[in-house]
Write an enzyme that holds these catalytic residues in place. Structure first.
Site, short mmCIF file in Angstrom:
data_model
loop_
_atom_site.label_atom_id
_atom_site.label_comp_id
_atom_site.label_asym_id
_atom_site.label_seq_id
_atom_site.Cartn_x
_atom_site.Cartn_y
_atom_site.Cartn_z
N CYS A 54 0.81 -1.23 0.00
CA CYS A 54 0.00 0.00 0.00
C CYS A 54 0.85 1.28 0.00
CB CYS A 54 -0.94 0.02 1.20
SG CYS A 54 -2.06 -1.38 1.22
N HIS B 104 -2.73 7.18 2.77
CA HIS B 104 -3.28 5.93 2.23
C HIS B 104 -4.59 5.65 2.96
CE1 HIS B 104 -4.12 1.94 1.15
NE2 HIS B 104 -3.71 1.41 2.30
N ASN C 146 -10.39 -0.13 0.21
CA ASN C 146 -8.92 -0.04 0.26
C ASN C 146 -8.37 -0.49 -1.09
OD1 ASN C 146 -6.19 -0.35 0.63
ND2 ASN C 146 -6.34 -1.46 2.57
O1 UT7 Z 1 -3.76 -1.18 3.64
C1 UT7 Z 1 -3.05 -1.95 4.58
C2 UT7 Z 1 -3.86 -3.16 4.91
N1 UT7 Z 1 -4.46 -3.13 6.19
C3 UT7 Z 1 -5.75 -2.78 6.41
O2 UT7 Z 1 -6.44 -2.35 5.55
C4 UT7 Z 1 -6.42 -3.07 7.71
C5 UT7 Z 1 -6.07 -2.51 8.97
N2 UT7 Z 1 -7.03 -3.01 9.99
C6 UT7 Z 1 -8.34 -2.68 9.99
O3 UT7 Z 1 -8.82 -1.91 9.19
C7 UT7 Z 1 -9.22 -3.25 11.12
O4 UT7 Z 1 -8.41 -3.89 12.07
C8 UT7 Z 1 -10.30 -4.26 10.59
C9 UT7 Z 1 -11.36 -3.51 9.79
C10 UT7 Z 1 -9.64 -5.35 9.75
C11 UT7 Z 1 -11.02 -4.92 11.77
O5 UT7 Z 1 -11.61 -3.91 12.61
P1 UT7 Z 1 -11.37 -3.94 14.17
O6 UT7 Z 1 -12.16 -2.85 14.74
O7 UT7 Z 1 -9.88 -3.92 14.40
O8 UT7 Z 1 -12.03 -5.29 14.58
P2 UT7 Z 1 -11.40 -6.50 15.39
O9 UT7 Z 1 -10.46 -7.28 14.53
O10 UT7 Z 1 -10.92 -6.02 16.73
O11 UT7 Z 1 -12.70 -7.36 15.63
C12 UT7 Z 1 -13.81 -6.89 16.42
C13 UT7 Z 1 -14.94 -7.88 16.23
C14 UT7 Z 1 -14.48 -9.33 16.35
O12 UT7 Z 1 -15.52 -10.06 17.00
P3 UT7 Z 1 -15.41 -10.44 18.56
O13 UT7 Z 1 -14.16 -11.23 18.67
O14 UT7 Z 1 -15.34 -9.11 19.27
O15 UT7 Z 1 -16.66 -11.20 18.78
C15 UT7 Z 1 -14.38 -9.78 14.90
O16 UT7 Z 1 -14.57 -11.19 14.77
O17 UT7 Z 1 -15.49 -7.74 14.91
C16 UT7 Z 1 -15.52 -9.03 14.28
N3 UT7 Z 1 -15.40 -8.84 12.84
C17 UT7 Z 1 -16.45 -8.65 12.04
N4 UT7 Z 1 -17.78 -8.58 12.29
C18 UT7 Z 1 -18.59 -8.36 11.27
C19 UT7 Z 1 -14.27 -8.82 12.10
N5 UT7 Z 1 -14.59 -8.61 10.80
C20 UT7 Z 1 -15.94 -8.51 10.74
C21 UT7 Z 1 -16.86 -8.29 9.70
N6 UT7 Z 1 -18.16 -8.22 10.00
N7 UT7 Z 1 -16.47 -8.15 8.43
#
Ligand code: UT7
Length: 303
Positions: A88, A228, A258
């Site tokens: 990225c 980005h 993204n």
């Molecule tokens: O360009 C460089 C590449 N990197 C990126 O683009 C990503 C950088 N990271 C992020 O944007 C975020 O970390 C994510 C969008 C990937 C995830 O968001 P988050 O707020 O960090 O969520 P999390 O991983 O802490 O998960 C929170 C909850 C979890 O459930 P529990 O364990 O609290 O029950 C996940 O399983 O959200 C759940 N979850 C979802 N729920 C619904 C994760 N993905 C999803 C989803 N829909 N798509």
């Protein structure tokens, strides 16, 4: 395909829409289109270009490079062409690389393209990634400008020790990488979202300050920041750390998701076409991504 909701995606990522290539369309067709528009905007022909650098982490072919394919399609017969992969951060790396060639006099005009067909390397059954990525391309043409304008400073960072936080296997596939992909789509992006999130907020704010401090500038001197765009919450975290309000940003993530190396040139192009950028405006371009890599550039807009 996965258990998720529109509400979760919009609230946690800021993404409302995305563009996805047809299954049989190569990503480079977007790169050709973006290049043609950039050339038109620069009032140059393809034959005026001496260098093409295309940033991508999702090339259609390992060889020929997408840069060579596009060189051929444009008829840019005087151009040296190659791909560059800094995930990225690719557009930032490519722009700084091209700048060196312009500054040392080897080339006069460079075409820099960020081009990604990420839908092809997405595991549509992995909700941690499949809600995030889109397909897109953006391009810019650079050349010599008057003293005091253009790229004033830049910084490029890499940390290979943390590289396994975002992976996309190619020819070497380990058991560890297979285990991360229980659905069997091995040529897909996997990431530890939380680790990348924390790295991204820190890297974007520190890289922005670093290039400004060298010039004795502060964020107050900036008209725009072009980060980005991976997640609006990452951008919000970084600008909060910097003490900047979102009036200095031009968001495109809500429309495209993204799009990796394409996100900065697409935002830059949209802002420019909307007449937001004025001669003398100071701006920072700043990115982070796989590798891990990160980087920043200060520009005084010359047009
Ligand atoms: O360009 C460089 C590449 N990197 C990126 O683009 C990503 C950088 N990271 C992020 O944007 C975020 O970390 C994510 C969008 C990937 C995830 O968001 P988050 O707020 O960090 O969520 P999390 O991983 O802490 O998960 C929170 C909850 C979890 O459930 P529990 O364990 O609290 O029950 C996940 O399983 O959200 C759940 N979850 C979802 N729920 C619904 C994760 N993905 C999803 C989803 N829909 N798509």
């Amino acid at each position: 395909m996965v258990e998720t909701s529109n509400e979760w995606i919009i609230k946690r990522t800021g993404i409302s829409e995305r563009r996805i290539l047809n299954e049989d369309s190569p990503a480079y067709i977007m790169g050709i289109e973006a290049s043609r528009k950039a050339l038109e905007n620069a009032n140059l022909t393809a034959e005026d270009i001496d260098l093409i650098i295309l940033a991508t982490e999702s090339p259609d072919y390992m060889t020929p490079s997408s840069a060579c394919i596009i060189q051929g399609a444009l008829g840019a017969k005087n151009a040296t062409a190659f791909d560059l992969n800094a995930a990225c951060t690719g557009f930032i790396y490519a722009l700084v690389t091209a700048q060196q060639f312009i500054a040392n006099g080897m080339f006069k005009h460079a075409l820099i393209i960020g081009c990604e067909g990420l839908s092809k390397v997405t595991d549509w059954k992995d909700r941690n990634t499949c809600v995030l990525f889109g397909d897109g391309a953006g391009a810019v043409v650079i050349g010599e400008v008057d003293e005091g304008y253009g790229i004033l400073n830049s910084f490029l960072g890499s940390d290979g020790t943390a590289g396994m936080n975002i992976t996309l296997p190619n020819l070497h596939l380990t058991e560890a990488e297979k285990e991360k992909r229980p659905n069997g789509k091995y040529n897909s992006i996997w990431m530890d979202g939380t680790e990348v999130f924390k790295f991204a907020v820190k890297a974007m704010s520190s890289a922005t300050l670093r290039v400004l401090e060298d010039l004795n500038m502060t964020v107050e001197d900036l008209s725009y920041i072009f980060p980005h765009q991976a997640n609006t919450r990452i951008i919000d975290g970084a600008i909060k750390k910097l003490g900047v309000t979102d009036e200095k940003l031009h968001y495109v993530i809500q429309k495209y998701g993204n799009i990796s190396s394409a996100s900065i040139p697409v935002a830059l192009d949209e802002a420019s076409r909307e007449g937001k950028l004025k001669k003398g405006d100071n701006m920072v371009l700043v990115g982070f991504g796989g590798g891990l890599t990160w980087g920043s550039i200060v520009i005084k807009w010359a047009k």
